[in-house]
Design a protein around this motif. Structure first.
Motif, PDB file in Angstrom:
ATOM      1  N   ALA A  87       0.835  -1.203   0.000  1.00 54.47           N
ATOM      2  CA  ALA A  87       0.000   0.000   0.000  1.00 54.47           C
ATOM      3  C   ALA A  87       0.871   1.255   0.000  1.00 54.47           C
ATOM      4  CB  ALA A  87      -0.921  -0.009   1.219  1.00 54.47           C
ATOM      5  N   LEU A  88       1.918   1.240   0.805  1.00 50.80           N
ATOM      6  CA  LEU A  88       2.805   2.413   0.873  1.00 50.80           C
ATOM      7  C   LEU A  88       3.530   2.640  -0.451  1.00 50.80           C
ATOM      8  CD1 LEU A  88       4.422   2.121   4.414  1.00 50.80           C
ATOM      9  CD2 LEU A  88       2.983   3.970   3.576  1.00 50.80           C
ATOM     10  N   LEU A  89       3.992   1.529  -1.057  1.00 51.83           N
ATOM     11  CA  LEU A  89       4.713   1.660  -2.329  1.00 51.83           C
ATOM     12  C   LEU A  89       3.799   2.231  -3.404  1.00 51.83           C
ATOM     13  CD1 LEU A  89       7.090  -1.368  -2.916  1.00 51.83           C
ATOM     14  CD2 LEU A  89       7.623   1.074  -3.003  1.00 51.83           C
ATOM     15  N   LEU A  90       2.577   1.688  -3.486  1.00 52.30           N
ATOM     16  CA  LEU A  90       1.616   2.199  -4.467  1.00 52.30           C
ATOM     17  C   LEU A  90       1.382   3.686  -4.234  1.00 52.30           C
ATOM     18  CD1 LEU A  90      -1.050  -0.646  -4.762  1.00 52.30           C
ATOM     19  CD2 LEU A  90       0.553   0.184  -6.508  1.00 52.30           C
ATOM     20  N   TYR A  91       1.282   4.041  -2.970  1.00 50.61           N
ATOM     21  CA  TYR A  91       1.067   5.448  -2.614  1.00 50.61           C
ATOM     22  C   TYR A  91       2.200   6.306  -3.161  1.00 50.61           C
ATOM     23  CZ  TYR A  91       0.574   9.564   0.380  1.00 50.61           C
ATOM     24  OH  TYR A  91       0.436  10.848   0.854  1.00 50.61           O
ATOM     25  N   ALA A  92       3.438   5.849  -2.922  1.00 46.91           N
ATOM     26  CA  ALA A  92       4.600   6.622  -3.383  1.00 46.91           C
ATOM     27  C   ALA A  92       4.590   6.766  -4.901  1.00 46.91           C
ATOM     28  CB  ALA A  92       5.891   5.958  -2.919  1.00 46.91           C
ATOM     29  N   LEU A  93       4.161   5.689  -5.582  1.00 48.14           N
ATOM     30  CA  LEU A  93       4.201   5.714  -7.045  1.00 48.14           C
ATOM     31  C   LEU A  93       3.068   6.551  -7.638  1.00 48.14           C
ATOM     32  CD1 LEU A  93       5.154   1.982  -7.737  1.00 48.14           C
ATOM     33  CD2 LEU A  93       6.623   4.013  -7.772  1.00 48.14           C
TER      34      LEU A  93
ATOM     35  N   LEU B 204      22.556   8.388   0.031  1.00 49.27           N
ATOM     36  CA  LEU B 204      21.238   8.029   0.553  1.00 49.27           C
ATOM     37  C   LEU B 204      20.819   9.109   1.540  1.00 49.27           C
ATOM     38  CD1 LEU B 204      21.338   4.244   1.427  1.00 49.27           C
ATOM     39  CD2 LEU B 204      19.865   5.366  -0.219  1.00 49.27           C
ATOM     40  N   GLY B 205      19.563   9.494   1.464  1.00 53.22           N
ATOM     41  CA  GLY B 205      19.092  10.512   2.395  1.00 53.22           C
ATOM     42  C   GLY B 205      19.078   9.988   3.816  1.00 53.22           C
ATOM     43  N   LEU B 206      19.570  10.826   4.716  1.00 54.38           N
ATOM     44  CA  LEU B 206      19.589  10.490   6.129  1.00 54.38           C
ATOM     45  C   LEU B 206      18.172  10.246   6.650  1.00 54.38           C
ATOM     46  CD1 LEU B 206      21.926  10.785   8.185  1.00 54.38           C
ATOM     47  CD2 LEU B 206      20.884  12.942   8.813  1.00 54.38           C
ATOM     48  N   VAL B 207      17.285  11.173   6.289  1.00 54.68           N
ATOM     49  CA  VAL B 207      15.934  11.127   6.842  1.00 54.68           C
ATOM     50  C   VAL B 207      15.173   9.882   6.381  1.00 54.68           C
ATOM     51  CG1 VAL B 207      13.759  12.360   6.967  1.00 54.68           C
ATOM     52  CG2 VAL B 207      15.899  13.616   7.134  1.00 54.68           C
ATOM     53  N   PRO B 208      15.123   9.594   5.072  1.00 54.27           N
ATOM     54  CA  PRO B 208      14.393   8.378   4.680  1.00 54.27           C
ATOM     55  C   PRO B 208      15.005   7.111   5.268  1.00 54.27           C
ATOM     56  CG  PRO B 208      15.275   9.540   2.746  1.00 54.27           C
ATOM     57  CD  PRO B 208      15.520  10.415   3.918  1.00 54.27           C
ATOM     58  N   LEU B 209      16.332   7.060   5.330  1.00 53.84           N
ATOM     59  CA  LEU B 209      16.976   5.869   5.879  1.00 53.84           C
ATOM     60  C   LEU B 209      16.573   5.652   7.343  1.00 53.84           C
ATOM     61  CD1 LEU B 209      19.773   3.962   5.114  1.00 53.84           C
ATOM     62  CD2 LEU B 209      20.449   5.199   7.135  1.00 53.84           C
ATOM     63  N   PHE B 210      16.661   6.709   8.121  1.00 56.52           N
ATOM     64  CA  PHE B 210      16.333   6.603   9.545  1.00 56.52           C
ATOM     65  C   PHE B 210      14.860   6.301   9.761  1.00 56.52           C
ATOM     66  CE2 PHE B 210      19.761   8.262  12.368  1.00 56.52           C
ATOM     67  CZ  PHE B 210      20.748   8.172  11.428  1.00 56.52           C
ATOM     68  N   MET B 211      14.027   7.025   9.018  1.00 55.82           N
ATOM     69  CA  MET B 211      12.599   6.823   9.250  1.00 55.82           C
ATOM     70  C   MET B 211      12.186   5.446   8.813  1.00 55.82           C
ATOM     71  SD  MET B 211      10.657  10.313   8.929  1.00 55.82           S
ATOM     72  CE  MET B 211      10.734  10.333   7.217  1.00 55.82           C
ATOM     73  N   GLY B 212      12.826   4.935   7.769  1.00 53.92           N
ATOM     74  CA  GLY B 212      12.548   3.568   7.351  1.00 53.92           C
ATOM     75  C   GLY B 212      12.939   2.593   8.440  1.00 53.92           C
ATOM     76  N   LEU B 213      14.193   2.670   8.877  1.00 51.22           N
ATOM     77  CA  LEU B 213      14.719   1.670   9.805  1.00 51.22           C
ATOM     78  C   LEU B 213      14.097   1.773  11.193  1.00 51.22           C
ATOM     79  CD1 LEU B 213      18.508   1.592   8.904  1.00 51.22           C
ATOM     80  CD2 LEU B 213      16.857  -0.231   8.615  1.00 51.22           C
ATOM     81  N   PHE B 214      13.720   2.970  11.604  1.00 43.49           N
ATOM     82  CA  PHE B 214      13.175   3.094  12.956  1.00 43.49           C
ATOM     83  C   PHE B 214      11.667   3.279  12.981  1.00 43.49           C
ATOM     84  CE2 PHE B 214      17.633   3.909  13.536  1.00 43.49           C
ATOM     85  CZ  PHE B 214      17.896   3.048  14.575  1.00 43.49           C
ATOM     86  N   VAL B 413      10.660   8.672  -0.614  1.00 47.39           N
ATOM     87  CA  VAL B 413       9.610   7.871   0.018  1.00 47.39           C
ATOM     88  C   VAL B 413       9.855   6.392  -0.259  1.00 47.39           C
ATOM     89  CG1 VAL B 413       7.131   7.473   0.204  1.00 47.39           C
ATOM     90  CG2 VAL B 413       7.983   9.769  -0.224  1.00 47.39           C
ATOM     91  N   VAL B 414      10.244   6.101  -1.504  1.00 48.56           N
ATOM     92  CA  VAL B 414      10.514   4.705  -1.853  1.00 48.56           C
ATOM     93  C   VAL B 414      11.710   4.188  -1.046  1.00 48.56           C
ATOM     94  CG1 VAL B 414      11.156   3.146  -3.725  1.00 48.56           C
ATOM     95  CG2 VAL B 414       9.544   4.995  -4.153  1.00 48.56           C
ATOM     96  N   VAL B 415      12.762   5.019  -0.917  1.00 46.00           N
ATOM     97  CA  VAL B 415      13.929   4.616  -0.118  1.00 46.00           C
ATOM     98  C   VAL B 415      13.491   4.307   1.309  1.00 46.00           C
ATOM     99  CG1 VAL B 415      16.079   5.449   0.924  1.00 46.00           C
ATOM    100  CG2 VAL B 415      15.627   5.852  -1.493  1.00 46.00           C
ATOM    101  N   MET B 416      12.631   5.150   1.848  1.00 45.27           N
ATOM    102  CA  MET B 416      12.167   4.954   3.215  1.00 45.27           C
ATOM    103  C   MET B 416      11.413   3.630   3.352  1.00 45.27           C
ATOM    104  SD  MET B 416       9.530   7.264   5.380  1.00 45.27           S
ATOM    105  CE  MET B 416       8.109   6.686   4.469  1.00 45.27           C
ATOM    106  N   ILE B 417      10.521   3.356   2.408  1.00 42.04           N
ATOM    107  CA  ILE B 417       9.744   2.115   2.475  1.00 42.04           C
ATOM    108  C   ILE B 417      10.675   0.914   2.357  1.00 42.04           C
ATOM    109  CG2 ILE B 417       7.936   0.772   1.349  1.00 42.04           C
ATOM    110  CD1 ILE B 417       6.832   3.531   0.368  1.00 42.04           C
ATOM    111  N   LEU B 418      11.645   1.030   1.439  1.00 43.87           N
ATOM    112  CA  LEU B 418      12.612  -0.045   1.242  1.00 43.87           C
ATOM    113  C   LEU B 418      13.358  -0.337   2.545  1.00 43.87           C
ATOM    114  CD1 LEU B 418      13.856  -1.761  -1.081  1.00 43.87           C
ATOM    115  CD2 LEU B 418      15.703  -0.086  -1.117  1.00 43.87           C
ATOM    116  N   PHE B 419      13.819   0.727   3.213  1.00 45.06           N
ATOM    117  CA  PHE B 419      14.559   0.502   4.449  1.00 45.06           C
ATOM    118  C   PHE B 419      13.647   0.054   5.585  1.00 45.06           C
ATOM    119  CE2 PHE B 419      18.123   2.335   2.285  1.00 45.06           C
ATOM    120  CZ  PHE B 419      19.148   1.562   2.791  1.00 45.06           C
ATOM    121  N   GLY B 420      12.375   0.399   5.479  1.00 41.91           N
ATOM    122  CA  GLY B 420      11.422  -0.148   6.441  1.00 41.91           C
ATOM    123  C   GLY B 420      11.376  -1.658   6.310  1.00 41.91           C
ATOM    124  N   ALA B 421      11.307  -2.122   5.058  1.00 45.34           N
ATOM    125  CA  ALA B 421      11.256  -3.561   4.810  1.00 45.34           C
ATOM    126  C   ALA B 421      12.569  -4.221   5.226  1.00 45.34           C
ATOM    127  CB  ALA B 421      10.972  -3.827   3.334  1.00 45.34           C
TER     128      ALA B 421
END
Lengths: 153, 503
Positions: A87-93, B204-214, B413-421
């Protein structure tokens, strides 16, 4: 868990080798003038060594508890996780095309229904309120640039 | 300028209405995320970092620092009332705090937590004011080899003190170092690991990396087994501990401050470790150790004092050396860098108003926190009742907005989601994300120091062992590595020997 540790160590070794390979294509420089690839090569080698140690350590573990521990991947668990990530990825895209308001509304509808959903009217109301309120607070007051999208706002 | 003059000048900065307001918001938001389990100070600071870009540097630091030490106050509320730590640093507070709540003494427990926090924090700030300038004075002489040694030791200490396997934490740290290479080379400007992606040129952006991982990782992990909260719903009355409570806690508060302050300065010594150590120490000193865990007030006072003392002490290495001892400080370092300021001895000289303004604001912030956490406690208790199914979509949305607001790029945003995963997978495999993040932040500093040192020494590694400070740091680093890896090797040899003899 033991098996998963070993698998993870293989991934670590592969990633380490890829890093070293990429570093070798950069300029390594010399000891007295290290180039861009110098430290990446070193870090890649370190990653390989540590991953090998990790894999062997998992293999040799004499800790019976660790060996018995079940796999951490339970399907019921990650179904929710994957749906939220998708859902988040779709949102970003789709954010650029749909614009902040519509995309956020849709995202909230999905997310609000992931855990013990309330009724539809409640969900739609909450999603509308959240999208609207964050748009005003962040977009108007704090001047975050949101994509306008098809609504043009 | 003398100390008094500096403090006065600092208050002139921190008492400006706008800075008072930022301290107020920082402390308030800190208390809020402290109270709420499932969102921590590191994730929140990452989230607010883009917002702070529009503020003057002093205000940004005042604001973000407030979030950090504010969260130390909030965490205890949840521990005491719900038996779930609002924050990692309040885990031990659950033991005796919740028992006190069950015995109808939630009020004194909360009161002692808040006042112990205040005492620990303010004493620690005095230490901060005395030690940071001294340390910065010493560090003025540091060159590249010394910084290389310090960074190595800092990362290694963190690895050593992390939960779980040292080997896994080391792998985490190396991965963070590798991630820090992405982008243009510091010296030559060559692209590294950018794969032709324009957005990766700046790294890599500091903010997306951190927000993803934490941020994102935390939410994902909580989705597995949503937190069930049973707020202990006794009417909160009489928040003031009795005279006997104070007498019982006197030693705990003093020792907690000392332990917390020391462990806070130490690289890798976090507020969480400080709280555990203080609790253990109290149990050792106590004349009735068996009563710990049944609701003794020292069991609340010790960890809560210690985690706040540690939270303030942690600013010392950041301000004086520019080396963050924990993740929250690493984020503050990121905030400094985004504002074009490098903390360290030079900053203390060139921008004294930032250091003294920030430090004096901590006094003010802590006084505000005392108000937030005593008279206003009911407000937080009410917020605790917001169900997680409503809360997590908001956390995710705020994370997305935070990632977007840095430079308005959906790529972030994608980087953040990726690092979340990635963070979620790492957590499942019991890898700590903290060493990764610290190594990521310190990577450029480490690389610069190493390359400069080798240039100075014409390629000879002896430079790291002929300069005493560098030698001591690297010696300690090696000692930690060896002390941890030798037992693993020995265990391995035993297994091989056993297999060879056909056992």
């Amino acid at each position: 868990m033991k098996r998963w540790d070993q698998r993870a160590s293989v991934i670590g070794v592969v990633l380490g080798i890829l890093v070293v390979a990429a570093a070798l294509r950069m300029e390594l420089g010399a000891w007295n003038s290290p180039g861009p690839g110098f430290l990446p090569a070193g870090a890649g080698i370190l990653l390989v060594i540590l991953s090998v140690a990790y894999g062997l350590n998992a293999r040799w573990t004499t800790d019976p508890e660790r060996a018995r521990q079940p796999s951490p991947w339970i399907i019921e668990h990650w179904r929710r996780v994957v749906s939220v990530l998708v859902a988040l990825l779709l949102y970003a895209l789709l954010l650029d095309t749909l614009g902040y308001l519509i995309a956020t509304f849709l995202l909230m509808v999905v997310l609000l229904r992931v855990l013990e959903p309330a009724g539809w009217p409640m969900t739609l109301l909450a999603a509308t309120l959240i999208a609207g309120a964050t748009y005003v607070v962040f977009g108007k007051w704090l001047m975050v640039q949101f994509p306008r999208g098809i609504l043009g706002v | 300028m003398d100390l008094a003059g500096n403090v006065l000048a600092g208050f002139q900065v921190s008492l400006q209405p706008i800075n008072l307001l930022y301290a107020f918001f920082g402390a308030g938001i800190g208390t809020l995320v402290g109270v709420l389990p499932g969102i921590g100070p590191a994730g929140t600071i990452a989230l607010l970092l883009p917002l702070s870009l529009g503020m003057p540097p002093v205000s940004a630091i005042i604001f973000l620092a407030g979030v950090y030490y504010g969260s130390m106050y909030g965490g205890s509320t949840t521990s005491i009332l719900v038996n779930i730590p609002g924050e990692a640093a309040s885990v031990v507070t659950c033991l005796d705090g919740y028992q006190m709540a069950r015995q109808g003494r939630a009020g004194p427990a909360l009161g002692m937590a808040a006042m112990g926090s205040f005492i620990g924090a303010t004493l620690s700030i005095v230490g901060l004011m005395l030690i940071a300038p001294l340390l910065a004075g010493v560090a003025r002489e540091f060159g590249a080899p010394e910084y290389f040694g310090l960074v190595c030791l800092g990362v290694m200490m963190l690895v050593y003190l992390s939960r779980g396997s040292v080997l896994k934490s080391l792998i985490s740290a190396v991965a963070g170092l590798i991630l820090s290479f992405i982008g243009q080379d510091l010296f030559t400007g060559d692209d590294r690991f950018t794969f032709g992606v324009v957005e990766l040129k700046d790294g890599l952006g500091l903010v997306p990396l951190f927000m993803g991982l934490f941020g994102i990782t935390e939410v994902l992990a909580n989705l597995e087994a949503p937190i069930r909260r049973q707020v202990y719903d006794a009417r909160l009355k009489n928040l003031f501990p009795t005279a006997k409570d104070w007498l019982d806690s006197r030693g705990a508060i003093l020792r907690g401050t000392g332990i917390g302050f020391f462990l806070g300065i130490l690289p890798g010594g976090s507020a969480m470790i400080a709280s555990f150590a203080a609790y253990a120490a109290e149990k050792m000193f106590s004349r009735h150790p068996e009563r710990f865990g049944t609701g003794v007030i020292e069991g609340v006072a010790a960890p809560e004092t210690a985690n706040n003392a540690a939270a303030q002490g942690a600013f010392i290495p950041l301000f004086a050396l520019g080396i963050p001892p924990n993740v929250a400080m690493a984020l503050l370092l990121g905030a400094f860098v985004l504002h074009g300021i490098r903390p360290g001895p030079l900053m203390m000289e060139q921008h004294p108003q930032i250091f003294w303004g920030a430090v004096t604001s901590m006094y003010i912030g802590n006084a505000m926190l005392l108000v937030f956490n005593l008279p206003l406690i009911g407000l937080w208790v009410r917020i605790l009742k917001v169900p997680y199914k409503m809360l997590f979509p908001l956390i995710l949305l705020f994370s997305v907005i935070g990632a977007l607001s840095v430079r308005y790029s959906p790529f972030d945003v994608v980087v953040m989601i990726l690092f979340g995963a990635i963070g979620y997978v790492l957590r499942k495999m019991e890898f700590e994300a903290t060493p990764l993040v610290l190594a990521f932040i310190l990577g450029p500093m480490l690389e610069q120091a190493l390359r400069q040192s080798l240039i100075i020494s014409h390629g000879s590694f002896t430079i790291f062992f002929t300069r005493p400070i560098a030698a001591v740091c690297l010696g300690l680093t090696l000692a930690i590595v060896i002390a941890n890896l030798v037992p693993l090797l020995r265990a391995g040899r035993k297994v091989i020997a056993a297999q060879e003899t056909g056992d």
